[in-house]
Design a protein around this motif. Sequence first.
Motif, PDB file in Angstrom:
ATOM      1  N   ILE B 159       0.822  -1.207   0.000  1.00 33.23           N
ATOM      2  CA  ILE B 159       0.000   0.000   0.000  1.00 33.23           C
ATOM      3  C   ILE B 159       0.864   1.269   0.000  1.00 33.23           C
ATOM      4  O   ILE B 159       0.721   2.090  -0.911  1.00 33.23           O
ATOM      5  N   PRO B 160       1.794   1.446   0.968  1.00 31.91           N
ATOM      6  CA  PRO B 160       2.656   2.645   0.869  1.00 31.91           C
ATOM      7  C   PRO B 160       3.535   2.620  -0.380  1.00 31.91           C
ATOM      8  O   PRO B 160       3.846   3.668  -0.947  1.00 31.91           O
ATOM      9  N   LEU B 161       3.916   1.412  -0.824  1.00 30.35           N
ATOM     10  CA  LEU B 161       4.779   1.270  -2.005  1.00 30.35           C
ATOM     11  C   LEU B 161       4.145   1.907  -3.254  1.00 30.35           C
ATOM     12  O   LEU B 161       4.862   2.365  -4.152  1.00 30.35           O
ATOM     13  N   ALA B 162       2.815   1.906  -3.296  1.00 29.14           N
ATOM     14  CA  ALA B 162       2.110   2.491  -4.444  1.00 29.14           C
ATOM     15  C   ALA B 162       2.450   3.962  -4.623  1.00 29.14           C
ATOM     16  O   ALA B 162       2.415   4.492  -5.731  1.00 29.14           O
ATOM     17  N   PHE B 163       2.802   4.632  -3.515  1.00 28.86           N
ATOM     18  CA  PHE B 163       3.133   6.060  -3.593  1.00 28.86           C
ATOM     19  C   PHE B 163       4.573   6.285  -4.040  1.00 28.86           C
ATOM     20  O   PHE B 163       4.972   7.386  -4.371  1.00 28.86           O
ATOM     21  N   VAL B 164       5.364   5.194  -4.031  1.00 30.57           N
ATOM     22  CA  VAL B 164       6.739   5.249  -4.557  1.00 30.57           C
ATOM     23  C   VAL B 164       6.688   4.898  -6.051  1.00 30.57           C
ATOM     24  O   VAL B 164       7.025   5.713  -6.908  1.00 30.57           O
ATOM     25  N   ASN B 165       6.218   3.675  -6.332  1.00 33.19           N
ATOM     26  CA  ASN B 165       6.116   3.213  -7.717  1.00 33.19           C
ATOM     27  C   ASN B 165       4.979   2.194  -7.791  1.00 33.19           C
ATOM     28  O   ASN B 165       5.022   1.160  -7.129  1.00 33.19           O
ATOM     29  N   THR B 166       3.984   2.498  -8.623  1.00 32.66           N
ATOM     30  CA  THR B 166       2.800   1.630  -8.657  1.00 32.66           C
ATOM     31  C   THR B 166       3.127   0.237  -9.179  1.00 32.66           C
ATOM     32  O   THR B 166       2.471  -0.731  -8.810  1.00 32.66           O
ATOM     33  N   TRP B 167       4.166   0.121 -10.033  1.00 29.92           N
ATOM     34  CA  TRP B 167       4.494  -1.196 -10.583  1.00 29.92           C
ATOM     35  C   TRP B 167       4.987  -2.139  -9.508  1.00 29.92           C
ATOM     36  O   TRP B 167       4.762  -3.358  -9.587  1.00 29.92           O
ATOM     37  N   LEU B 168       5.661  -1.579  -8.478  1.00 33.63           N
ATOM     38  CA  LEU B 168       6.117  -2.418  -7.364  1.00 33.63           C
ATOM     39  C   LEU B 168       4.912  -2.991  -6.618  1.00 33.63           C
ATOM     40  O   LEU B 168       4.883  -4.174  -6.269  1.00 33.63           O
ATOM     41  N   SER B 169       3.899  -2.131  -6.392  1.00 24.25           N
ATOM     42  CA  SER B 169       2.677  -2.595  -5.721  1.00 24.25           C
ATOM     43  C   SER B 169       2.003  -3.690  -6.529  1.00 24.25           C
ATOM     44  O   SER B 169       1.604  -4.723  -5.988  1.00 24.25           O
ATOM     45  N   ILE B 170       1.877  -3.422  -7.834  1.00 26.69           N
ATOM     46  CA  ILE B 170       1.196  -4.394  -8.692  1.00 26.69           C
ATOM     47  C   ILE B 170       1.954  -5.722  -8.685  1.00 26.69           C
ATOM     48  O   ILE B 170       1.333  -6.798  -8.609  1.00 26.69           O
ATOM     49  N   ALA B 171       3.283  -5.649  -8.699  1.00 24.83           N
ATOM     50  CA  ALA B 171       4.095  -6.865  -8.606  1.00 24.83           C
ATOM     51  C   ALA B 171       3.772  -7.616  -7.318  1.00 24.83           C
ATOM     52  O   ALA B 171       3.692  -8.853  -7.307  1.00 24.83           O
ATOM     53  N   CYS B 172       3.558  -6.881  -6.229  1.00 24.32           N
ATOM     54  CA  CYS B 172       3.189  -7.506  -4.953  1.00 24.32           C
ATOM     55  C   CYS B 172       1.868  -8.262  -5.074  1.00 24.32           C
ATOM     56  O   CYS B 172       1.737  -9.389  -4.601  1.00 24.32           O
ATOM     57  N   TYR B 173       0.871  -7.614  -5.711  1.00 25.15           N
ATOM     58  CA  TYR B 173      -0.447  -8.246  -5.839  1.00 25.15           C
ATOM     59  C   TYR B 173      -0.363  -9.517  -6.686  1.00 25.15           C
ATOM     60  O   TYR B 173      -1.006 -10.525  -6.385  1.00 25.15           O
ATOM     61  N   VAL B 174       0.433  -9.431  -7.751  1.00 25.98           N
ATOM     62  CA  VAL B 174       0.605 -10.604  -8.611  1.00 25.98           C
ATOM     63  C   VAL B 174       1.288 -11.719  -7.824  1.00 25.98           C
ATOM     64  O   VAL B 174       0.895 -12.899  -7.905  1.00 25.98           O
ATOM     65  N   LEU B 175       2.292 -11.339  -7.023  1.00 30.67           N
ATOM     66  CA  LEU B 175       3.027 -12.310  -6.203  1.00 30.67           C
ATOM     67  C   LEU B 175       2.084 -13.051  -5.254  1.00 30.67           C
ATOM     68  O   LEU B 175       2.134 -14.284  -5.162  1.00 30.67           O
ATOM     69  N   VAL B 176       1.217 -12.305  -4.560  1.00 32.06           N
ATOM     70  CA  VAL B 176       0.288 -12.949  -3.621  1.00 32.06           C
ATOM     71  C   VAL B 176      -0.648 -13.903  -4.367  1.00 32.06           C
ATOM     72  O   VAL B 176      -0.899 -15.020  -3.910  1.00 32.06           O
ATOM     73  N   ALA B 177      -1.136 -13.462  -5.531  1.00 29.94           N
ATOM     74  CA  ALA B 177      -2.017 -14.331  -6.328  1.00 29.94           C
ATOM     75  C   ALA B 177      -1.295 -15.628  -6.679  1.00 29.94           C
ATOM     76  O   ALA B 177      -1.868 -16.721  -6.578  1.00 29.94           O
ATOM     77  N   LEU B 178      -0.005 -15.510  -7.073  1.00 27.24           N
ATOM     78  CA  LEU B 178       0.769 -16.697  -7.439  1.00 27.24           C
ATOM     79  C   LEU B 178       0.964 -17.620  -6.240  1.00 27.24           C
ATOM     80  O   LEU B 178       0.867 -18.844  -6.362  1.00 27.24           O
ATOM     81  N   ILE B 179       1.239 -17.025  -5.066  1.00 32.09           N
ATOM     82  CA  ILE B 179       1.404 -17.830  -3.849  1.00 32.09           C
ATOM     83  C   ILE B 179       0.164 -18.685  -3.610  1.00 32.09           C
ATOM     84  O   ILE B 179       0.244 -19.866  -3.296  1.00 32.09           O
ATOM     85  N   TRP B 180      -1.026 -18.073  -3.795  1.00 31.40           N
ATOM     86  CA  TRP B 180      -2.265 -18.794  -3.530  1.00 31.40           C
ATOM     87  C   TRP B 180      -2.606 -19.789  -4.623  1.00 31.40           C
ATOM     88  O   TRP B 180      -3.326 -20.770  -4.378  1.00 31.40           O
ATOM     89  N   LEU B 181      -2.128 -19.544  -5.827  1.00 30.19           N
ATOM     90  CA  LEU B 181      -2.404 -20.486  -6.920  1.00 30.19           C
ATOM     91  C   LEU B 181      -1.622 -21.787  -6.749  1.00 30.19           C
ATOM     92  O   LEU B 181      -2.032 -22.836  -7.235  1.00 30.19           O
TER      93      LEU B 181
END
Lengths: 194, 194, 194, 194
Positions: B159-181
Amino acid sequence: MKTGRLEAFSDGVLAIVITIMVLEMKAPEDTTFKGLLSVAPIFISYLLSFIYLGVYWNNHHHLMQVTQKVNGKILWANLHLLFWLSLIPFTTSWIGEQSHHTVALPVATYGFVLLMCAIAYFILERVLIAYHDENFALNKLCKSTIKDYISVGIYIISIPLAFVNTWLSIACYVLVALIWLMPDKQLEDLMEDM
Amino acid sequence: MKTGRLEAFSDGVLAIVITIMVLEMKAPEDTTFKGLLSVAPIFISYLLSFIYLGVYWNNHHHLMQVTQKVNGKILWANLHLLFWLSLIPFTTSWIGEQSHHTVALPVATYGFVLLMCAIAYFILERVLIAYHDENFALNKLCKSTIKDYISVGIYIISIPLAFVNTWLSIACYVLVALIWLMPDKQLEDLMEDM
Amino acid sequence: MKTGRLEAFSDGVLAIVITIMVLEMKAPEDTTFKGLLSVAPIFISYLLSFIYLGVYWNNHHHLMQVTQKVNGKILWANLHLLFWLSLIPFTTSWIGEQSHHTVALPVATYGFVLLMCAIAYFILERVLIAYHDENFALNKLCKSTIKDYISVGIYIISIPLAFVNTWLSIACYVLVALIWLMPDKQLEDLMEDM
Amino acid sequence: MKTGRLEAFSDGVLAIVITIMVLEMKAPEDTTFKGLLSVAPIFISYLLSFIYLGVYWNNHHHLMQVTQKVNGKILWANLHLLFWLSLIPFTTSWIGEQSHHTVALPVATYGFVLLMCAIAYFILERVLIAYHDENFALNKLCKSTIKDYISVGIYIISIPLAFVNTWLSIACYVLVALIWLMPDKQLEDLMEDM
């Protein structure tokens, strides 16, 4: 795991997908026959997509009837199928708007999503067979998957065909729908005994 | 009380939430490849949210399989989870529009709703455990909730990372999705025996 | 007739009603905190309506648990309830838009629909009691319908109150929601034994 | 094949069709009584369609109660019925907009879709009877299908009548709804014994 909730969720998604398409048929401002005719393209694309989703619901229904158990892989193969099916309202509305049924890309995209649905359904069948033993009724049914191969073949042809003449592509989609509407005697007989 | 209707209602809400997102993918006016590409951001955000909701449906499914009974508290913990999940179409459409995936607030809001979903799921698990005795299968399963902690941790960072670089945040969301898959072997084995 | 399909259909309608409200929360053009704050009124009205619909789902769930059989009259009393509940997204979106929460009529209309839902629920209860014999669990439960009377009383006050000060009406609606969120010990105990 | 999933899917589609109609009732900009009155035509057309769909759900419910088994033909007869029912939100919104209830074509189209629904329901009944033996409860019930014939008769009159005076057509639609709302004693008694 039992199949009950997988069926309930799939039914829910399919019921919504099949129904929200009609939301794209906006009531025309013009209240003459010309106004009513203006919704004809979206109506016809809705009708075609309704038949396709009906076929998928019927086949999914048959598939789950012979399925005894599911695992995580099957849940995801099913979600994968639902994902592509959920894109049908998008392609239906794109093809149905204005005179997009005469434009190559919307027509080709419609076919592409149908192709991906067919592939996703094929994967679901394979994953189900892999999880059940050799007495699994689906093994026998698969002799009748000739329809699957024909459909996929026609889709693959129809996509480039859209860039030649969109009516040829649309004829292909109608043809596949008709093939699936024909009763599958073999499947039906087996179902009967259940 | 039995779990039947709780599952049916949750399935209904999840099926609708997962499906109405696609309504945001408006058919583009432009019928060239450029027009089709213009829906790519909303398509990708839809795909990501579809996977997240699929993960929640799968986990909810597993959770309810081991649940024997529910009370009023559990009904509300479940509604609380459904509330946050129902906000995903809103954040998905915000992140997917125009080039909002490069703007801090929509990306951070997307992560915030995911965080609240994870917390709501965690609360539901606790309430379920509190209502069942110690032989409850969920007690054993909870050794595998390491995924929960990792997810929550990543969300809090993203969440705070989005204010630095949104791509880092999006990478985080993708990572969590992959963990659960990734298949949860332990959970699956237990389910198998049911 | 069994209650199964009545529950399934009611679950379906309630799941859709509770979920489509979120479609009114359009992703704001403005991607600053000010933009996000602009959806606050619709978010808060959504939250309130979500709680109300959650309460109705819970109560309906309890009601159907003790119901053994249904007839045509009950089916229609149930549809009558669903009709008024289905209007909640309309009043929620009216109250949530712009600064309509400070305008008398949208706030009064919101209360009117809630009042009609309460009356419809009351009618459903009476029709159910009339169809069952005197050992019917609902007869005992009805000692606890003091909540019903308080709610209806507050709604009747809150509607004219909207023309004095809308905040007083809104406080009434929040109060009723809180009353219903409080656990109904008596009901729960009875449910436990089932 | 069992009827379970057919009912679940039909319930899903009917629940969505009945609920999405309310999405057409847009919250008016004008927050005076005049503004509220401006949604009256769409509200009344929604109410009428809600009753019609409620009647269909009730009848479908009764029909499936006496049905023991289904085949592919029945699945398609059911989908055919759902297709026409799914067009009701479109005709409802067309008739409800502005002052379209005084314009011939929208009113006639509304009646045409109702006629097609009645025919589709009739076909479904025939296909069900053909698949069951002569002891099938539906055979007896069909003596009471006098309602069906009256309805179809009134629809056929009401469509051309719309081009004379739309209020006469609308009176016909209200009349048919009232006929169906009257309890069908014969059917009810039979259901009671189940």
